[in-house]
Write an enzyme that holds these catalytic residues in place. Structure first.
Site, mmCIF file in Angstrom:
data_model
loop_
_atom_site.group_PDB
_atom_site.id
_atom_site.type_symbol
_atom_site.label_atom_id
_atom_site.label_comp_id
_atom_site.label_asym_id
_atom_site.label_seq_id
_atom_site.Cartn_x
_atom_site.Cartn_y
_atom_site.Cartn_z
ATOM 1 N N LEU A 52 -3.665 -7.355 -1.509
ATOM 2 C CA LEU A 52 -3.806 -6.493 -2.695
ATOM 3 C C LEU A 52 -5.242 -6.013 -2.894
ATOM 4 C CD1 LEU A 52 -1.407 -8.294 -5.254
ATOM 5 C CD2 LEU A 52 -0.864 -6.478 -3.633
ATOM 6 N N SER A 53 -6.010 -5.935 -1.792
ATOM 7 C CA SER A 53 -7.401 -5.465 -1.929
ATOM 8 C C SER A 53 -7.444 -3.977 -2.251
ATOM 9 C CB SER A 53 -8.198 -5.745 -0.649
ATOM 10 O OG SER A 53 -7.603 -5.090 0.450
ATOM 11 N N ASN A 54 -6.394 -3.241 -1.864
ATOM 12 C CA ASN A 54 -6.377 -1.812 -2.185
ATOM 13 C C ASN A 54 -4.997 -1.388 -2.702
ATOM 14 O OD1 ASN A 54 -7.748 0.685 -2.323
ATOM 15 N ND2 ASN A 54 -6.651 1.392 -0.501
ATOM 16 N N LEU A 81 -4.911 -11.400 5.930
ATOM 17 C CA LEU A 81 -4.537 -11.595 7.341
ATOM 18 C C LEU A 81 -5.465 -12.575 8.049
ATOM 19 C CD1 LEU A 81 -3.579 -8.183 8.961
ATOM 20 C CD2 LEU A 81 -2.114 -10.066 8.241
ATOM 21 N N ASN A 120 -9.387 11.981 -0.438
ATOM 22 C CA ASN A 120 -8.509 12.905 0.292
ATOM 23 C C ASN A 120 -8.083 14.081 -0.576
ATOM 24 O OD1 ASN A 120 -7.477 9.905 1.599
ATOM 25 N ND2 ASN A 120 -8.311 11.479 2.922
ATOM 26 N N TYR A 149 -14.658 3.312 10.782
ATOM 27 C CA TYR A 149 -13.210 3.221 10.548
ATOM 28 C C TYR A 149 -12.442 3.644 11.807
ATOM 29 C CZ TYR A 149 -8.588 4.841 9.093
ATOM 30 O OH TYR A 149 -7.232 5.069 9.022
ATOM 31 N N SER A 166 -4.336 6.419 13.820
ATOM 32 C CA SER A 166 -4.688 7.609 13.031
ATOM 33 C C SER A 166 -5.125 8.733 13.961
ATOM 34 C CB SER A 166 -5.848 7.231 12.103
ATOM 35 O OG SER A 166 -6.445 8.382 11.563
ATOM 36 N N GLY A 199 0.819 -1.218 0.000
ATOM 37 C CA GLY A 199 0.000 0.000 0.000
ATOM 38 C C GLY A 199 0.850 1.265 0.000
ATOM 39 N N LYS A 252 -9.816 1.611 14.707
ATOM 40 C CA LYS A 252 -8.500 2.043 15.203
ATOM 41 C C LYS A 252 -8.508 2.073 16.726
ATOM 42 C CE LYS A 252 -6.491 2.594 11.244
ATOM 43 N NZ LYS A 252 -5.546 1.555 10.801
HETATM 44 P P1 NAD Z 1 -3.412 1.469 1.688
HETATM 45 O O1 NAD Z 1 -4.810 1.046 1.435
HETATM 46 O O2 NAD Z 1 -2.632 2.035 0.567
HETATM 47 O O3 NAD Z 1 -2.580 0.252 2.331
HETATM 48 C C1 NAD Z 1 -3.190 -0.740 3.130
HETATM 49 C C2 NAD Z 1 -2.804 -2.095 2.532
HETATM 50 O O4 NAD Z 1 -3.368 -3.131 3.342
HETATM 51 C C3 NAD Z 1 -3.322 -2.285 1.116
HETATM 52 O O5 NAD Z 1 -2.238 -2.645 0.277
HETATM 53 C C4 NAD Z 1 -4.350 -3.413 1.238
HETATM 54 O O6 NAD Z 1 -4.375 -4.214 0.079
HETATM 55 C C5 NAD Z 1 -3.844 -4.151 2.463
HETATM 56 N N1 NAD Z 1 -4.872 -4.890 3.215
HETATM 57 C C6 NAD Z 1 -6.070 -4.436 3.667
HETATM 58 N N2 NAD Z 1 -6.705 -5.397 4.343
HETATM 59 C C7 NAD Z 1 -5.896 -6.499 4.332
HETATM 60 C C8 NAD Z 1 -6.016 -7.817 4.854
HETATM 61 N N3 NAD Z 1 -7.101 -8.220 5.525
HETATM 62 N N4 NAD Z 1 -4.994 -8.685 4.646
HETATM 63 C C9 NAD Z 1 -3.885 -8.298 3.970
HETATM 64 N N5 NAD Z 1 -3.735 -7.079 3.441
HETATM 65 C C10 NAD Z 1 -4.726 -6.176 3.617
HETATM 66 O O7 NAD Z 1 -3.447 2.502 2.918
HETATM 67 P P2 NAD Z 1 -2.303 3.436 3.512
HETATM 68 O O8 NAD Z 1 -2.686 4.825 3.219
HETATM 69 O O9 NAD Z 1 -0.978 2.937 3.106
HETATM 70 O O10 NAD Z 1 -2.566 3.190 5.056
HETATM 71 C C11 NAD Z 1 -1.865 2.210 5.789
HETATM 72 C C12 NAD Z 1 -2.425 2.158 7.189
HETATM 73 O O11 NAD Z 1 -2.335 3.451 7.774
HETATM 74 C C13 NAD Z 1 -3.908 1.769 7.267
HETATM 75 O O12 NAD Z 1 -4.096 0.947 8.394
HETATM 76 C C14 NAD Z 1 -4.612 3.093 7.458
HETATM 77 O O13 NAD Z 1 -5.828 2.954 8.154
HETATM 78 C C15 NAD Z 1 -3.603 3.863 8.274
HETATM 79 N N6 NAD Z 1 -3.729 5.325 8.122
HETATM 80 C C16 NAD Z 1 -3.666 5.875 6.868
HETATM 81 C C17 NAD Z 1 -3.807 7.243 6.724
HETATM 82 C C18 NAD Z 1 -3.782 7.882 5.353
HETATM 83 O O14 NAD Z 1 -4.211 9.033 5.224
HETATM 84 N N7 NAD Z 1 -3.269 7.236 4.314
HETATM 85 C C19 NAD Z 1 -3.982 8.056 7.854
HETATM 86 C C20 NAD Z 1 -4.018 7.462 9.105
HETATM 87 C C21 NAD Z 1 -3.884 6.087 9.222
HETATM 88 C C1 UD1 Z 2 -9.704 11.989 6.252
HETATM 89 C C2 UD1 Z 2 -10.534 11.005 7.008
HETATM 90 C C3 UD1 Z 2 -9.820 10.619 8.311
HETATM 91 C C4 UD1 Z 2 -8.404 10.116 8.016
HETATM 92 C C5 UD1 Z 2 -7.666 11.210 7.241
HETATM 93 C C6 UD1 Z 2 -6.273 10.813 6.850
HETATM 94 C C7 UD1 Z 2 -12.856 11.587 6.407
HETATM 95 C C8 UD1 Z 2 -14.155 12.146 6.914
HETATM 96 N N1 UD1 Z 2 -11.847 11.579 7.289
HETATM 97 O O1 UD1 Z 2 -9.639 13.114 7.036
HETATM 98 O O2 UD1 Z 2 -10.528 9.615 8.994
HETATM 99 O O3 UD1 Z 2 -7.732 9.830 9.228
HETATM 100 O O4 UD1 Z 2 -8.396 11.487 6.032
HETATM 101 O O5 UD1 Z 2 -6.330 9.815 5.904
HETATM 102 O O6 UD1 Z 2 -12.749 11.114 5.307
HETATM 103 N N2 UD1 Z 2 -11.278 18.496 1.333
HETATM 104 C C9 UD1 Z 2 -11.905 19.285 0.390
HETATM 105 N N3 UD1 Z 2 -12.210 18.735 -0.816
HETATM 106 C C10 UD1 Z 2 -11.918 17.433 -1.124
HETATM 107 C C11 UD1 Z 2 -11.265 16.633 -0.162
HETATM 108 C C12 UD1 Z 2 -10.969 17.199 1.056
HETATM 109 O O7 UD1 Z 2 -12.188 20.454 0.647
HETATM 110 O O8 UD1 Z 2 -12.248 16.986 -2.245
HETATM 111 C C13 UD1 Z 2 -10.921 19.101 2.625
HETATM 112 C C14 UD1 Z 2 -11.555 18.423 3.817
HETATM 113 O O9 UD1 Z 2 -12.818 19.007 4.102
HETATM 114 C C15 UD1 Z 2 -10.515 18.689 4.910
HETATM 115 C C16 UD1 Z 2 -9.185 18.694 4.149
HETATM 116 O O10 UD1 Z 2 -9.527 18.946 2.783
HETATM 117 O O11 UD1 Z 2 -10.708 19.969 5.467
HETATM 118 C C17 UD1 Z 2 -8.436 17.383 4.236
HETATM 119 O O12 UD1 Z 2 -9.306 16.341 3.841
HETATM 120 P P1 UD1 Z 2 -8.824 14.816 3.743
HETATM 121 O O13 UD1 Z 2 -7.614 14.741 2.915
HETATM 122 O O14 UD1 Z 2 -9.993 14.002 3.336
HETATM 123 O O15 UD1 Z 2 -8.379 14.454 5.236
HETATM 124 P P2 UD1 Z 2 -9.186 14.540 6.619
HETATM 125 O O16 UD1 Z 2 -10.432 15.324 6.491
HETATM 126 O O17 UD1 Z 2 -8.239 14.981 7.657
#
Ligand code: NAD
Ligand code: UD1
Length: 342
Positions: free
Chosen positions: A33-35, A59, A198, A148, A124, A10, A152
């Site tokens: 590889l679901s995401n 997992l 995002n 979600y 998170s 990921g 966590k």
């Molecule tokens: P991502 O989706 O790119 O990576 C997660 C990976 O986990 C993916 O490759 C997916 O295929 C794999 N996966 C999901 N469920 C699985 C399972 N049951 N078995 C095996 N593999 C599985 O996401 P990311 O952005 O890299 O995030 C990684 C972690 O960080 C996640 O737990 C997410 O909740 C956490 N997190 C992400 C953010 C963010 O903004 N990206 C913010 C806070 C926390």
């Molecule tokens: C989102 C998730 C949060 C996660 C975090 C990091 C939601 C409700 N929350 O939060 O759980 O921990 O990402 O991965 O999805 N925005 C716009 N236009 C867009 C997209 C976003 O204006 O098209 C704004 C949002 O309102 C926010 C900021 O941009 O103010 C950031 O948004 P985003 O990237 O989605 O992150 P979080 O809101 O922090």
């Protein structure tokens, strides 16, 4: 020293694999590889010139997971694997509980079986819900506003319980703020499926012409310009935070939470401006209603990570925007089609 990286294909996992290998760790990846796309790991291999054992395993598939621990002498686990889309978690809560929470149960059981009790977990900033004060310290009350976030919180609690019942566990709960950016090579980056949820991937897809315009969700928050403020952190800084956390785990037992953020808040409009300045591309936007569940302002106090892990975020907003753009420009279709935009 071998580290099992769950979810290593990921976004954050692939960048962390690069940093782990560059620091001399052996890496074993498990991902269903679901995401994600296996191409991300091919590119990690290319960037590091290293073979990475990869298992396409869910997992929840205990037998297959045990096989990984049989075949490798694992010293610690970095646990990224999980589903992360807030909106989807509201429409499919059981799927999120099952995948994220039950998946972690299976992982922990297998770890115990093989006598491994060191784990870095991807938590998170969402565990703070709607924080009363900013910057947010780890002492802020915890509260989830969607399934979600609940997963966590539940997983954090599972690790606390494990330690209470067996003091050999050593766990770092890393509460990420808003990871953005990409590896400087432009070879790996964030590859969202469908319409990005995002902000940063949305901005870069508008800039490259894949999306027409950004909808700014609300301009009536009590913030500098009325738009939502977040703590954006470069994914490579975040990756380095995992290595610091691993080093910490090898010298201690217990369960500790750490905020990983920069401590700086940027509004949506400030991000649009920063992106335009860093890339020279115009980002068309319009103001739209607030997104349900969004909060006004959220940024980290990361003093604890600095003091106890010796970690600070080093990269600024300009680098985050430039690296995002390099990745977007050289991979307009993410990992799907490796064609260069002209
Ligand atoms: P991502 O989706 O790119 O990576 C997660 C990976 O986990 C993916 O490759 C997916 O295929 C794999 N996966 C999901 N469920 C699985 C399972 N049951 N078995 C095996 N593999 C599985 O996401 P990311 O952005 O890299 O995030 C990684 C972690 O960080 C996640 O737990 C997410 O909740 C956490 N997190 C992400 C953010 C963010 O903004 N990206 C913010 C806070 C926390
Ligand atoms: C989102 C998730 C949060 C996660 C975090 C990091 C939601 C409700 N929350 O939060 O759980 O921990 O990402 O991965 O999805 N925005 C716009 N236009 C867009 C997209 C976003 O204006 O098209 C704004 C949002 O309102 C926010 C900021 O941009 O103010 C950031 O948004 P985003 O990237 O989605 O992150 P979080 O809101 O922090």
């Amino acid at each position: 020293m071998a580290i099992l990286v769950t979810g290593g294909a990921g976004y954050i996992g692939s960048h962390t694999c690069v940093q782990l290998i560059s620091q001399g760790y052996k890496v074993v990846v498990v991902d269903n590889l679901s995401n994600s796309n296996i191409e991300s790991l091919n590119r990690v291999r290319e960037l590091t010139d290293t073979e990475i054992p990869f298992y396409k395993i869910d997992l929840l598939d205990r037998k297959s997971l045990e096989k990984v621990f049989e075949e490798h002498h694992i010293n610690a686990v970095i646990h990224f694997a999980g589903l992360k889309a807030v909106g989807e978690s509201v429409s499919r809560p059981l799927n999120y509980y099952y995948n994220n929470v039950a998946g972690t149960f299976v992982l922990c059981e297998v770890m115990e079986k093989y006598n491994i009790r060191k784990v870095v977990f991807s938590s998170s900033a969402t565990v703070y819900g709607n924080p009363k004060t900013v910057p947010i310290t780890e002492e802020e009350p915890l509260c989830a506003t969607n399934p979600y976030g609940q997963t966590k919180l539940m997983i954090e609690q599972v690790f606390r319980t494990l330690y209470e019942c067996d003091a050999r566990w050593s766990v770092a709960l890393l509460r990420y703020f808003n990871p953005i950016g990409a590896h400087i090579s432009g070879r790996i980056g964030e590859d969202p499926t469908g319409l990005p949820n995002n902000l940063m991937p949305y901005i870069s897809q508008v800039a490259i012409g894949k999306l027409e315009q950004l909808k700014v969700f609300g301009d009536d928050y009590e913030t500098v310009d009325g738009t939502g403020v977040r703590d954006y952190i470069h994914v490579m800084d975040l990756a380095n935070g995992h290595i610091k956390a691993l080093e910490y785990l090898f010298g201690t037992t217990g369960v500790e939470a750490f905020n990983l953020g920069t401590g700086n808040g940027y509004s949506v409009l400030q991000m649009v401006k920063a992106f335009e300045e860093a890339t020279g591309k115009k980002v068309k936007y319009s103001i739209a209603p607030r997104r349900p569940g969004d909060i006004g302002e959220c940024y980290a106090d990361s003093t604890k990570a600095k003091k106890e892990l010796g970690w600070v975020a080093e990269k600024g907003i300009e680098e985050m925007c430039r690296d995002t753009w390099r990745w977007q420009l050289s991979n307009p279709n993410g990992y799907k089609l490796d064609q260069v935009h002209t």
